[in-house]
Design a protein around this motif. Structure first.
Motif, PDB file in Angstrom:
ATOM      1  N   PHE A 299      13.441 -49.000  42.647  1.00  0.00           N
ATOM      2  CA  PHE A 299      12.322 -48.065  41.865  1.00  0.00           C
ATOM      3  C   PHE A 299      13.190 -48.125  40.303  1.00  0.00           C
ATOM      4  CE2 PHE A 299      10.856 -44.074  40.061  1.00  0.00           C
ATOM      5  CZ  PHE A 299       9.545 -44.411  39.958  1.00  0.00           C
ATOM      6  N   LEU A 300      14.366 -47.441  40.218  1.00  0.00           N
ATOM      7  CA  LEU A 300      14.696 -47.518  38.697  1.00  0.00           C
ATOM      8  C   LEU A 300      14.823 -48.771  38.025  1.00  0.00           C
ATOM      9  CD1 LEU A 300      15.949 -45.153  36.906  1.00  0.00           C
ATOM     10  CD2 LEU A 300      17.969 -45.620  38.063  1.00  0.00           C
ATOM     11  N   LEU A 301      15.158 -49.721  38.641  1.00  0.00           N
ATOM     12  CA  LEU A 301      15.423 -51.007  38.039  1.00  0.00           C
ATOM     13  C   LEU A 301      13.887 -51.427  37.651  1.00  0.00           C
ATOM     14  CD1 LEU A 301      17.661 -53.358  40.003  1.00  0.00           C
ATOM     15  CD2 LEU A 301      17.979 -53.064  37.609  1.00  0.00           C
ATOM     16  N   THR A 302      13.077 -51.386  38.446  1.00  0.00           N
ATOM     17  CA  THR A 302      11.470 -51.678  37.825  1.00  0.00           C
ATOM     18  C   THR A 302      10.893 -51.003  36.738  1.00  0.00           C
ATOM     19  OG1 THR A 302      11.064 -52.383  40.328  1.00  0.00           O
ATOM     20  CG2 THR A 302       9.296 -52.059  38.656  1.00  0.00           C
ATOM     21  N   VAL A 303      11.132 -49.652  36.928  1.00  0.00           N
ATOM     22  CA  VAL A 303      10.753 -48.674  35.828  1.00  0.00           C
ATOM     23  C   VAL A 303      11.609 -49.295  34.337  1.00  0.00           C
ATOM     24  CG1 VAL A 303      10.954 -46.292  34.756  1.00  0.00           C
ATOM     25  CG2 VAL A 303      10.367 -46.709  37.221  1.00  0.00           C
ATOM     26  N   SER A 304      12.949 -49.483  34.551  1.00  0.00           N
ATOM     27  CA  SER A 304      13.640 -49.951  33.342  1.00  0.00           C
ATOM     28  C   SER A 304      13.314 -51.037  32.862  1.00  0.00           C
ATOM     29  CB  SER A 304      15.205 -49.929  33.767  1.00  0.00           C
ATOM     30  OG  SER A 304      15.719 -48.957  34.331  1.00  0.00           O
ATOM     31  N   VAL A 305      12.250 -51.974  33.346  1.00  0.00           N
ATOM     32  CA  VAL A 305      11.689 -53.200  32.443  1.00  0.00           C
ATOM     33  C   VAL A 305      11.026 -52.618  31.357  1.00  0.00           C
ATOM     34  CG1 VAL A 305      10.141 -55.046  32.638  1.00  0.00           C
ATOM     35  CG2 VAL A 305      11.750 -54.515  34.617  1.00  0.00           C
ATOM     36  N   VAL A 306      10.379 -51.172  31.370  1.00  0.00           N
ATOM     37  CA  VAL A 306       9.503 -50.699  30.395  1.00  0.00           C
ATOM     38  C   VAL A 306      10.464 -49.877  29.611  1.00  0.00           C
ATOM     39  CG1 VAL A 306       7.572 -49.436  29.778  1.00  0.00           C
ATOM     40  CG2 VAL A 306       7.513 -51.137  31.724  1.00  0.00           C
ATOM     41  N   HIS A 307      11.016 -48.769  30.395  1.00  0.00           N
ATOM     42  CA  HIS A 307      11.925 -47.734  30.038  1.00  0.00           C
ATOM     43  C   HIS A 307      13.297 -47.862  30.392  1.00  0.00           C
ATOM     44  CE1 HIS A 307       8.452 -45.321  28.587  1.00  0.00           C
ATOM     45  NE2 HIS A 307       7.920 -45.568  29.834  1.00  0.00           N
ATOM     46  N   PRO A 308      14.173 -48.529  29.621  1.00  0.00           N
ATOM     47  CA  PRO A 308      15.646 -48.731  30.049  1.00  0.00           C
ATOM     48  C   PRO A 308      16.469 -47.620  30.330  1.00  0.00           C
ATOM     49  CG  PRO A 308      15.133 -49.790  27.943  1.00  0.00           C
ATOM     50  CD  PRO A 308      13.922 -48.781  28.242  1.00  0.00           C
ATOM     51  N   TRP A 309      16.199 -47.248  31.784  1.00  0.00           N
ATOM     52  CA  TRP A 309      17.345 -46.120  32.086  1.00  0.00           C
ATOM     53  C   TRP A 309      18.292 -46.454  33.232  1.00  0.00           C
ATOM     54  CZ3 TRP A 309      12.160 -42.559  33.249  1.00  0.00           C
ATOM     55  CH2 TRP A 309      11.852 -42.124  31.888  1.00  0.00           C
ATOM     56  N   TYR A 310      18.128 -47.743  33.622  1.00  0.00           N
ATOM     57  CA  TYR A 310      19.149 -48.154  34.902  1.00  0.00           C
ATOM     58  C   TYR A 310      20.453 -48.350  34.480  1.00  0.00           C
ATOM     59  CZ  TYR A 310      20.854 -50.573  38.905  1.00  0.00           C
ATOM     60  OH  TYR A 310      21.443 -51.096  39.858  1.00  0.00           O
ATOM     61  N   VAL A 311      21.438 -47.645  35.094  1.00  0.00           N
ATOM     62  CA  VAL A 311      22.707 -47.977  35.282  1.00  0.00           C
ATOM     63  C   VAL A 311      23.251 -47.712  36.634  1.00  0.00           C
ATOM     64  CG1 VAL A 311      25.218 -47.573  34.352  1.00  0.00           C
ATOM     65  CG2 VAL A 311      23.183 -46.971  32.978  1.00  0.00           C
ATOM     66  N   ASP A 312      23.989 -48.608  37.290  1.00  0.00           N
ATOM     67  CA  ASP A 312      24.458 -48.691  38.661  1.00  0.00           C
ATOM     68  C   ASP A 312      24.739 -47.140  39.187  1.00  0.00           C
ATOM     69  OD1 ASP A 312      26.772 -48.959  37.590  1.00  0.00           O
ATOM     70  OD2 ASP A 312      27.563 -50.436  38.884  1.00  0.00           O
ATOM     71  N   ARG A 313      25.662 -46.546  38.309  1.00  0.00           N
ATOM     72  CA  ARG A 313      26.138 -45.256  38.646  1.00  0.00           C
ATOM     73  C   ARG A 313      25.170 -44.246  38.986  1.00  0.00           C
ATOM     74  NH1 ARG A 313      28.287 -45.939  33.307  1.00  0.00           N
ATOM     75  NH2 ARG A 313      27.403 -44.682  31.704  1.00  0.00           N
ATOM     76  N   TYR A 314      24.255 -44.195  38.276  1.00  0.00           N
ATOM     77  CA  TYR A 314      22.991 -43.307  38.337  1.00  0.00           C
ATOM     78  C   TYR A 314      22.506 -43.382  39.853  1.00  0.00           C
ATOM     79  CZ  TYR A 314      22.818 -42.903  33.180  1.00  0.00           C
ATOM     80  OH  TYR A 314      23.236 -42.969  31.925  1.00  0.00           O
ATOM     81  N   VAL A 315      22.564 -44.394  40.671  1.00  0.00           N
ATOM     82  CA  VAL A 315      22.111 -44.338  41.855  1.00  0.00           C
ATOM     83  C   VAL A 315      23.134 -44.767  42.984  1.00  0.00           C
ATOM     84  CG1 VAL A 315      19.611 -44.549  41.763  1.00  0.00           C
ATOM     85  CG2 VAL A 315      21.155 -46.668  41.440  1.00  0.00           C
ATOM     86  N   LEU A 316      24.513 -44.411  42.651  1.00  0.00           N
ATOM     87  CA  LEU A 316      25.500 -44.825  43.418  1.00  0.00           C
ATOM     88  C   LEU A 316      25.644 -44.502  45.078  1.00  0.00           C
ATOM     89  CD1 LEU A 316      28.691 -45.647  43.495  1.00  0.00           C
ATOM     90  CD2 LEU A 316      29.151 -43.541  43.034  1.00  0.00           C
ATOM     91  N   TYR A 317      24.820 -43.465  44.963  1.00  0.00           N
ATOM     92  CA  TYR A 317      24.593 -43.017  46.459  1.00  0.00           C
ATOM     93  C   TYR A 317      23.918 -43.966  47.467  1.00  0.00           C
ATOM     94  CZ  TYR A 317      20.089 -41.724  44.372  1.00  0.00           C
ATOM     95  OH  TYR A 317      18.886 -41.847  43.563  1.00  0.00           O
ATOM     96  N   CYS A 318      23.398 -44.775  46.783  1.00  0.00           N
ATOM     97  CA  CYS A 318      22.457 -45.928  47.626  1.00  0.00           C
ATOM     98  C   CYS A 318      23.329 -46.692  48.261  1.00  0.00           C
ATOM     99  CB  CYS A 318      21.628 -47.035  46.511  1.00  0.00           C
ATOM    100  SG  CYS A 318      20.349 -46.168  45.771  1.00  0.00           S
ATOM    101  N   MET A 319      24.718 -47.097  47.839  1.00  0.00           N
ATOM    102  CA  MET A 319      25.599 -47.651  48.582  1.00  0.00           C
ATOM    103  C   MET A 319      25.906 -47.110  49.956  1.00  0.00           C
ATOM    104  SD  MET A 319      26.623 -50.157  46.691  1.00  0.00           S
ATOM    105  CE  MET A 319      24.883 -50.694  46.387  1.00  0.00           C
ATOM    106  N   SER A 320      25.619 -45.862  50.253  1.00  0.00           N
ATOM    107  CA  SER A 320      25.753 -45.443  51.627  1.00  0.00           C
ATOM    108  C   SER A 320      24.849 -45.901  52.602  1.00  0.00           C
ATOM    109  CB  SER A 320      25.558 -43.804  51.582  1.00  0.00           C
ATOM    110  OG  SER A 320      23.939 -43.571  51.083  1.00  0.00           O
ATOM    111  N   GLY A 321      23.759 -46.556  52.042  1.00  0.00           N
ATOM    112  CA  GLY A 321      22.998 -47.460  52.958  1.00  0.00           C
ATOM    113  C   GLY A 321      23.839 -48.625  53.519  1.00  0.00           C
ATOM    114  N   PRO A 322      23.905 -49.504  52.831  1.00  0.00           N
ATOM    115  CA  PRO A 322      24.597 -50.706  53.376  1.00  0.00           C
ATOM    116  C   PRO A 322      26.004 -50.256  54.071  1.00  0.00           C
ATOM    117  CG  PRO A 322      24.061 -50.955  51.098  1.00  0.00           C
ATOM    118  CD  PRO A 322      23.925 -49.530  51.599  1.00  0.00           C
TER     119      PRO A 322
END
Length: 518
Positions: A299-322
């Motif tokens: 979601f954040l990557l997709t939004v960042s196509v218009v509003h550049p807000w994505y940095v991987d550290r902002y969603v570091l917690y996603c790595m708990s999924g894998p």
């Protein structure tokens, strides 16, 4: 009257299955905690180096509470709670950025134990242990485990909020929803983007068929958390243009960094669903892990196509999924090995497993070592020490290009000696900003032209340039009225000595044929 002892009371503790199970669970948890702590503390000082973001954390943490309050009204409100925690911690013990890195180590340890708790809940203790190890081995997790920033604490809050979410799905009692709401609130105040995890939880509710039964309670929690975090979200949104103006739209590296673990998560989720045999509506590792990896970051990557807000550290917690899915897959493979009746085949599979583990560790090992070196960060603040005149006397004229590179001197200004910060009009603490307030362009031009020599601390050539009026003026004056005579490159930047053109012919630094890098 005393009741006679039964056979169970006379049984030796080592023969008590329940006690053995408890010891087994606690032993795995303690082993995992010790491993996470040791890995986090390994080369924590990073060869006595720090970089500019960590310097900002330390410098802001050293401000008074009134100065902190003034700061978050102007900029960086999204990190306000973390700065307050840093302020409290540094008041107790001040070992520089090392003190704040210890906080990140504790945050990572807490997150690892949270992943273990989820894996144990949805599988068994071995699944939880393997999932915790997998999370600890994620390169980004180790990177930010030793960073004096908030991202490890955000991950810990989100992971444990997910654990309460799992418990609430399995046992619809108020205490689980209360814990879920409290940790979401903490995560949101540590960083607003932490609440993107709610999108993953929504997908879990929908895919698991729990919306009808638990949707109302979940929405009540979301409403409460949303109202409680709304003030921070509104203020942060107003500051976003100034705070995130350095970001560009996602590049190929960003998309690949998301796509690879997302595909792995989807593949492992499909494998576990095929062999899990869970009943309809059961809360499973794929139901939690796949959305956790895919939804917030996607979601954040997709939004960042218009509003550049994505940095991987902002969603570091996603790595708990894998990590959860890898833990489940490894546990499944362990079951296959145990069920193998042919000794020769089992031996071959064991050898293949050991070889694969060695190959993975061999590939990741050098990276783990590299992230603990100063070169792993964008710059090294300590490399600028000694690039200015540190002896008492007349202040040395210094110009920062761009202004945010003033972060290099924030943590240890005494290491730079007396400086004449040409462009500065108000200090960072007094102005309630991160890097101070600079003078208008005309004033900067006048101040620069007073000096025969200027030490410009700036980015290395090839970096994007700020196009504010003040920065354009700095570059224009240097180009028209000064000559670059000496450059000292360091990690992430350089010290460039400019001599005014009318003084250059008599200055030895500007001698004809002299290499400016010598």
């Amino acid at each position: 009257m005393l009741e006679p002892w039964g056979a169970h009371d006379l049984r030796h503790p080592l023969h008590d299955p329940e006690r053995l199970d408890r010891w087994y669970r606690w032993s795995l948890a303690v082993l995992l905690a010790l491993s996470a702590g040791l890995v986090g503390l390994w080369k924590l000082d990073r060869d006595a180096s720090s970089w500019r973001d960590e310097t900002v954390s330390y410098a802001v943490g050293k401000r008074s509470l009134s100065e902190l309050w003034l700061l978050v009204q102007h900029i960086d409100a999204v990190h306000g709670l973390y700065y307050f925690l840093a302020h409290v911690l540094l008041a107790v013990r001040d070992d520089g950025v090392l003190t704040l890195r210890v906080l990140s180590v504790l945050g990572t340890l807490t997150a690892v134990l949270g992943v273990r708790a989820i894996g144990s809940r949805l599988g068994d203790p071995a699944t939880g242990f393997l999932a915790g190890v997998a999370f600890l081995c994620v390169p980004q997790v180790q990177f930010y485990a030793q960073e004096a920033r908030s991202y490890a604490l955000v991950s810990a809050s989100v992971v444990w909020a997910t654990w309460f979410f799992v418990r609430a799905l399995q046992d619809d009692r108020r205490r689980w929803w209360t814990g879920y709401a409290g940790l979401l609130l903490l995560a949101g105040w540590l960083h607003v983007f932490a609440l993107l995890v709610l999108l993953a939880h929504a997908v879990t509710l929908w895919r698991g068929g729990h919306l009808g039964r638990l949707g109302r309670r979940w929405l009540s929690v979301i409403a409460f958390v949303g109202c409680a975090v709304a003030p921070l979200a509104v203020v942060s949104a107003g500051q976003a243009s100034a705070q995130l103006d350095w970001l560009g739209r996602p590049g190929l590296q960003d998309w690949l960094g998301f796509a690879v673990p997302a595909v792995v998560a989807a593949a492992l989720g499909r494998l576990l669903r095929r062999h899990g045999g869970a009943p309809a509506g059961a809360v499973t590792l794929p139901l939690i892990g796949v959305p956790l990896m895919v939804v917030p970051a996607g979601f954040l990557l997709t939004v960042s196509v218009v509003h550049p807000w994505y940095v991987d550290r902002y969603v570091l917690y996603c790595m708990s999924g894998p990590a959860l899915l890898v833990g489940g897959a490894l546990r499944h493979w362990q079951s296959i090995l145990r069920a193998e009746a042919d000794p020769a085949r089992r031996r071959r599979r064991l050898y293949a497993t050991a070889a694969t583990a060695c190959a993975v560790l061999s590939a990741l090992g050098p990276w783990y070592w590299q992230v603990r070196s100063p070169a792993s960060r964008t710059d090294t603040v300590e490399s600028y020490w000694g690039l200015t005149v540190s002896a008492p006397g007349d202040p040395e004229p210094v110009l920062f290009e761009p202004a945010r590179r003033r972060a290099w001197i924030l943590a240890r200004p005494r290491s730079f000696g007396p400086l004449d910060d040409i462009a500065l009009t108000r200090t960072p603490a007094a102005s309630g900003t991160l890097y101070g307030v600079e003078a208008p362009p005309d004033v900067i031009r006048q101040r620069m032209l007073r000096h025969r020599e200027i030490n410009v601390l700036r980015d290395r050539p090839g970096q994007p340039q700020d196009n504010t009026p003040a920065e354009i003026t700095k570059r224009d004056v240097l180009r028209r009225h000064y000559r670059l005579c000496w450059v000292i490159p360091v990690n992430g930047g350089e010290s460039a000595i400019f001599i005014r053109r009318d003084a250059a012919p008599t200055n030895p630094l500007c001698a004809p044929g002299r290499d400016i890098y010598s």
